[in-house]
Write an enzyme that holds these catalytic residues in place. Structure first.
Site, PDB file in Angstrom:
ATOM      1  N   SER A  19     -17.417  34.984  15.455  1.00  0.00           N
ATOM      2  CA  SER A  19     -17.586  34.952  14.002  1.00  0.00           C
ATOM      3  C   SER A  19     -16.556  34.079  13.291  1.00  0.00           C
ATOM      4  O   SER A  19     -16.768  33.680  12.155  1.00  0.00           O
ATOM      5  CB  SER A  19     -17.567  36.365  13.412  1.00  0.00           C
ATOM      6  OG  SER A  19     -16.277  36.918  13.457  1.00  0.00           O
ATOM      7  N   LYS A  56     -11.911  38.639   9.994  1.00  0.00           N
ATOM      8  CA  LYS A  56     -12.556  37.868   8.936  1.00  0.00           C
ATOM      9  C   LYS A  56     -11.510  37.320   7.975  1.00  0.00           C
ATOM     10  O   LYS A  56     -10.393  37.807   7.893  1.00  0.00           O
ATOM     11  CB  LYS A  56     -13.533  38.745   8.126  1.00  0.00           C
ATOM     12  CG  LYS A  56     -14.660  39.367   8.924  1.00  0.00           C
ATOM     13  CD  LYS A  56     -15.683  38.359   9.365  1.00  0.00           C
ATOM     14  CE  LYS A  56     -16.872  38.989  10.065  1.00  0.00           C
ATOM     15  NZ  LYS A  56     -16.644  39.307  11.457  1.00  0.00           N
TER      16      LYS A  56
END
Length: 98
Positions: A19, A56
């Site tokens: 990600s 993230k």
């Protein structure tokens, strides 16, 4: 001494997943996480979200807090009421796995 500013608050972690690929962080990379640093918009953080760890970029906007992936295959996560989020630490260095 060069890589760790706060030894008692720093940890190593192994990345699982892709990600954050476009930020240069890939599956198997080793990251250094500093829990003494404040969670600031724009920083890459290890977050504990709804019972799972995720890596993230933090983004604070007028609409609220977002957890942003660095891979178009993944969607941004908007923090909403009812979700449990803890910013566990800020990534300070990435050691590439080859």
């Amino acid at each position: 001494e060069t890589l760790i500013q706060h030894p008692s608050a720093s940890y190593f972690g192994r990345v699982k997943g892709e990600s954050m690929h476009d930020a240069g962080i890939g599956d198997g990379d080793l990251i250094i996480i500093d829990r003494a640093l404040p969670p600031v918009s724009g920083k890459i953080a290890v977050c504990y979200l709804d019972g799972e760890f995720t890596l993230k970029r933090l983004l604070e906007t007028a609409e609220g807090l977002w957890l942003m992936p660095a891979n178009t295959k993944y969607k941004p996560i908007k923090m909403e009421e009812g979700r449990e989020l803890s910013v566990w630490g800020i990534v300070t260095y990435v050691i590439k796995a080859y």
